[in-house]
Design a protein around this motif. Sequence first.
Motif, short mmCIF file in Angstrom:
data_model
loop_
_atom_site.label_atom_id
_atom_site.label_comp_id
_atom_site.label_asym_id
_atom_site.label_seq_id
_atom_site.Cartn_x
_atom_site.Cartn_y
_atom_site.Cartn_z
N GLY A 52 0.85 -1.12 -0.01
CA GLY A 52 -0.08 0.02 -0.08
C GLY A 52 0.89 1.13 0.00
N GLY A 53 2.36 1.07 -0.01
CA GLY A 53 2.98 2.38 0.07
C GLY A 53 2.76 3.38 -1.01
N ALA A 54 2.78 2.72 -2.27
CA ALA A 54 2.46 3.66 -3.31
C ALA A 54 1.32 4.53 -3.36
CB ALA A 54 2.44 3.01 -4.76
N ARG A 55 0.22 4.34 -2.52
CA ARG A 55 -0.87 4.96 -2.30
C ARG A 55 -0.52 5.98 -1.21
NH1 ARG A 55 -3.14 -0.03 -2.77
NH2 ARG A 55 -3.46 -0.08 -0.71
N MET A 56 0.28 6.13 -0.26
CA MET A 56 0.46 6.84 0.82
C MET A 56 1.62 7.69 0.66
SD MET A 56 -0.19 3.91 3.89
CE MET A 56 -0.31 5.25 5.25
N ILE A 57 1.59 8.58 -0.36
CA ILE A 57 2.53 9.42 -0.53
C ILE A 57 2.38 10.84 0.08
CG2 ILE A 57 3.09 8.24 -2.85
CD1 ILE A 57 1.49 10.60 -4.27
N ASN A 58 1.16 10.90 0.28
CA ASN A 58 0.65 12.24 0.74
C ASN A 58 -0.11 12.07 2.32
OD1 ASN A 58 -0.40 13.86 -2.24
ND2 ASN A 58 1.69 13.62 -1.46
N ALA A 59 0.01 13.15 3.27
CA ALA A 59 -0.47 13.05 4.60
C ALA A 59 -1.14 14.30 4.76
CB ALA A 59 0.33 12.71 5.83
N ARG A 60 -2.25 14.37 4.89
CA ARG A 60 -3.10 15.61 5.18
C ARG A 60 -2.63 16.25 6.58
NH1 ARG A 60 -7.65 16.55 1.66
NH2 ARG A 60 -8.56 18.11 3.29
N ALA A 61 -2.47 17.69 6.39
CA ALA A 61 -1.80 18.20 7.86
C ALA A 61 -2.92 18.34 8.45
CB ALA A 61 -1.39 19.80 7.43
N GLU A 62 -4.18 18.72 8.39
CA GLU A 62 -5.14 18.57 9.20
C GLU A 62 -5.76 17.45 10.01
OE1 GLU A 62 -6.17 21.20 5.52
OE2 GLU A 62 -5.33 19.25 6.01
#
Length: 271
Positions: free
Chosen positions: A78-88
């Motif tokens: 699943g790493g390829a889908r977890m490239i961004n994390a929302r600051a909120e």
Amino acid sequence: MCGRYASSRGPEDLAGIFEVEKWEPEETLEPDYNVAPTKEVYAVLDRPLRDADDKRPVRQLRRLKWGLVPSWAKSPEGGARMINARAETVHEKPSYRRAFAARRCILPADGYYEWVTAKDERDLEVEGKKKRARKQPYFVLPADGSVFAMAGLYEFWRDRTLPDEHPLAWWATCSVITTEAETSPLAVAPAEGPRSLSEIHPRMPLMLTPDRFDAWLDPARTDVEDLRSLLAPPPEGLMRAYPVSTAVSNVRNNGPELLTELAAPEESTLF
């Protein structure tokens, strides 16, 4: 969001900008003008050196794989889908909250790419068939040419199918933190096209200004509310954006020509 960026600065340059104490020549990466998910990227982080008696954090330049794999994941798929994390929400999401509290990093970039489709061209009729216009890529970067210091997280994942001494037994991965895109006018806007970052895309990588580097990287800072205060967007008016060739849309294309500024968006191409 951030799904593609450019990173051409060498380790010596980055070491000077971020006051790096330790980096390994064998970890040097080639300049990459089309960084995509799952690629290895540079990351600046504060962490004790491996096998060192002194456990004080040392600022290091490391290679990480873009696409975070939580330590508890059963597989890295699943790493390829977890490239961004929302600051909120980064402080409360199971995949990111542990890294947010203890494993923060800076991902240096020249800038990032985002794609725009003109509102009046999104759906067109051509010979009775609906076609979509090809999206125009824009390159977004600090107007003064300084490094784009993207706030990031990193994590370690152990592949239990491999023995400890195997070189692939441990994965070191990362994610870019994103925030709402600025609605204020760009410091330098293209002659034609978007006048603000929010007109390009509603999200953007969270850029850290130099006054926040040390606090963000400090692993001793673990208070969630204190850390969340560091996720404030940078001052307005620092960014510029310009259209670039659609060649960047193909991840196989790579070279400094991808950053060449176009005088105007390319002619719309229907497909």
